[in-house]
Enzyme design. Structure first.
Site, PDB file in Angstrom:
ATOM      1  N   CYS A  41       0.860  -1.179   0.000  1.00 22.46           N
ATOM      2  CA  CYS A  41       0.000   0.000   0.000  1.00 22.46           C
ATOM      3  C   CYS A  41       0.896   1.228   0.000  1.00 22.46           C
ATOM      4  CB  CYS A  41      -0.913   0.008   1.222  1.00 22.46           C
ATOM      5  SG  CYS A  41      -2.152   1.314   1.162  1.00 22.46           S
ATOM      6  N   GLN A  42       0.708   2.073  -0.988  1.00 18.79           N
ATOM      7  CA  GLN A  42       1.595   3.214  -1.191  1.00 18.79           C
ATOM      8  C   GLN A  42       0.858   4.514  -0.918  1.00 18.79           C
ATOM      9  OE1 GLN A  42       4.015   2.836  -4.712  1.00 18.79           O
ATOM     10  NE2 GLN A  42       3.867   5.014  -5.113  1.00 18.79           N
TER      11      GLN A  42
END
Length: 586
Positions: A83-84
């Site tokens: 998850c960025q």
């Protein structure tokens, strides 16, 4: 009791799986990992596991919603979907929408379709921040209403305003409305990269710098081929006639530069910048269209082009979704520090532990109690790697097996005894030390880093003021480690030797036991270790999941790490020379 069957998503090298299986109550049946080297490592260390590659291609249920194949009897789903974060500050990056964030939805799809008894989701601790978001797309709206989530309007800068701005805005809004594919209007990434670098040189005061760059042998060959053979064909289609004329003029100007003919720079620079900015904007709106993100407007704001879209927080969505699926989870305490569970490393991660309501046997989901409360109590780097100090690592990644003939574990260190579960040391391999690196190593004391070096030793870094203070960190035996990332890229230095720490030493800092073997290239092995969940932390989480379900682990972590040494108040303080001499200085 039969072991609970586990599916590990985004399994990496297998740290999470290892911790779960160490309890004696879980057996990993299915794992999913796309990275080739990590897959090899996983297979080496986990027998009888069905290993899949691409999570987006997995089908868990048939058309009637019934579980199929190896997914029929999965009891627990674990994993850490990438998850960025996103912020306006990083809008200059090539991509607007991280495909990684969509993998969070893949993890949730597995939970929704398999409906396991329990799940564990591990992630970066900043996942709860506002930077981690989904952009509203066409398929989200009904679900968000059901979950009671109100998406927020966002204005995101996607490029600078240019002389094309009005026409470009009109073209892109029409493209969005009509669902037009934008790739024919985009140049390829290699050419875009070359032109962007060219613009940087064009903005310098002297034309000499520009000519020097373009007449470098590799650049000259590239531009001669591109300009002379098929310059006008770099676009399959042109979105605007003025843009097309500017593109043709840019080709002529480049041809002159390749021939060594400098010219008045300002017109060339302006056209080049306009074209690059237009391409950036087209690329980002193309992402919006390809990802079916709802676009509400494109606006001219002072010197920028902005898009209006809507977003919602990833972590809030995950919690609402899981609650809607009938799971209870640790809503109040979800940040865990690996050092509190015996790992010789301060590593804080966000971990959600969920139990299906009908499987919960405690009043609430149990979270693991810290075994070590304060930094003074934490296991130190010496506990993890001190016994390897005088065993010289190899530099050849193929020579990755050393017998522990005269080696003994540290006296009075339960962590070290736990790590020494093999009569061989695998992956005790380091990076080769070049002359400049060796001089840096020699000048650094324990706890120092790149910024403590003499200025004469910083010359290979363009802007060393921006170098992180974890680079060239000489580890301190008497401290827990910082978060292990890629110890090779970080150039971490051994506490007592003038060399980089080995792959095995990095693995021990992550609490991988000596029997756990890593495969792949040297850099890949360091990266696999940096990406992993520390097995000891995973084991603590697994024990808490069992407790929530009314099951006891075969042997608790507390018994392994808090044995008689602690009860006798033996100090965790390390005095390296004395301890080494005590062991015969092996």
């Amino acid at each position: 009791m039969e072991k609970l069957k586990v599916m590990d998503l985004f399994a990496g090298a297998g740290g999470l799986s290892s911790g779960f299986e160490q309890t004696g109550k879980f057996k990993v049946k299915v794992a999913v990992e796309i990275n080739e080297n990590a897959r090899k490592t996983y297979e080496m260390n986990h027998e009888d596991v069905i290993l899949h590659k691409d999570i987006t291609k997995l089908k868990y249920v048939n058309d009637e919603g019934e579980k199929i194949d190896e997914f029929r009897d999965i009891d627990v789903v674990i994993g850490g979907p990438p998850c960025q974060g996103f912020s306006n500050a990083n809008r200059q990056q090539n991509t607007l929408i991280s495909s990684n964030n969509q993998l969070v939805k893949e993890y949730l799809r597995a939970i929704e379709e398999i409906r396991p008894k329990a799940f564990v989701m591990e992630n970066v601790r900043t996942m709860e921040s506002e930077k981690h978001k989904f952009f509203l797309n066409e398929s989200d709206e009904d679900e968000l209403v059901k979950l009671g989530i109100e998406p927020a309007e966002e204005y995101i800068k996607i490029g600078k305003s240019t002389s094309y701005a009005d026409k470009l805005r009109e073209f892109l809004l029409n493209a969005y409305t009509d669902g037009i594919e934008l790739s024919p209007f985009m140049i390829n990434k290699d050419l875009m990269s070359k032109l962007t670098t060219l613009l940087k040189h064009a903005k310098k005061q002297s034309n000499k710098d520009l000519l020097y760059f373009i007449q470098k042998e590799t650049n000259q060959k590239y531009f001669i081929k591109t300009v002379n053979q098929h310059w006008l064909d770099q676009h399959s289609e042109y979105w605007n006639s003025l843009y097309q004329l500017d593109w043709a003029d840019l080709g002529e100007a480049l041809k002159n530069l390749v021939d060594g003919n400098a010219q008045e720079n300002s017109s060339f620079k302006e056209k080049l910048e306009n074209i690059i900015e237009a391409q950036k904007v087209i690329y980002k709106v193309s992402e919006v269209i390809d990802n079916k993100v709802k676009l509400f407007d494109i606006q001219l704001k002072l010197h920028d082009l902005e898009i209006t879209i809507k977003s919602f927080n990833v972590f809030n969505y995950i919690k609402r979704k899981l609650a809607d699926l009938g799971y209870v989870f640790n809503e109040d305490k979800y940040i865990f520090n690996a050092a509190q569970y015996g790992v010789a490393q301060e590593r804080r991660r966000l971990i959600l532990m969920g139990i299906r309501k009908d499987c919960l046997k405690a009043e609430a989901v149990v979270t693991p109690e810290p075994l070590f409360q304060s930094r003074d109590e934490y296991n130190k780097i010496y506990d993890a790697i001190g016994d390897l100090e005088n065993i010289s690592p190899e530099v050849d990644v193929k020579k990755d097996e050393i017998c522990k003939d005269s080696h003994r574990p540290l006296i009075g260190s339960p962590l070290n005894a736990y790590l020494n579960n093999s009569d061989k040391i695998y992956n005790h391999v380091r990076t080769e030390t070049r002359e400049v690196a060796l001089k840096r190593f020699q000048s650094l004391k324990e706890g120092q880093n790149f910024h403590d070096l003499d200025e004469s030793l910083k010359t290979t870094y363009t802007d060393h003021s921006r170098t992180q203070n974890t680079i060239y960190r000489r580890l301190a035996y008497n401290e827990p480690s910082d978060t292990v990332l890629n110890a090779r890229k970080s150039m971490w230095v051994h506490p007592a030797k003038d060399r980089a720490i080995s792959i095995r030493e990095a693995a021990r800092l992550q609490s991988f036991q000596d029997s756990y073997k890593f495969l792949g290239s040297k850099d890949s092995q360091y990266q696999q270790i940096g990406n992993a969940v520390p097995p000891l932390l995973a084991r603590a989480i697994a024990e808490a999941v069992l407790q929530s379900m009314g099951v006891n682990a075969e042997e608790k972590l507390e018994k392994i790490l808090l044995n008689e040494v602690k009860s006798e108040n033996t100090s965790k303080e390390v005095n390296t020379p004395e301890i080494l001499s005590l062991q015969g200085n092996v």
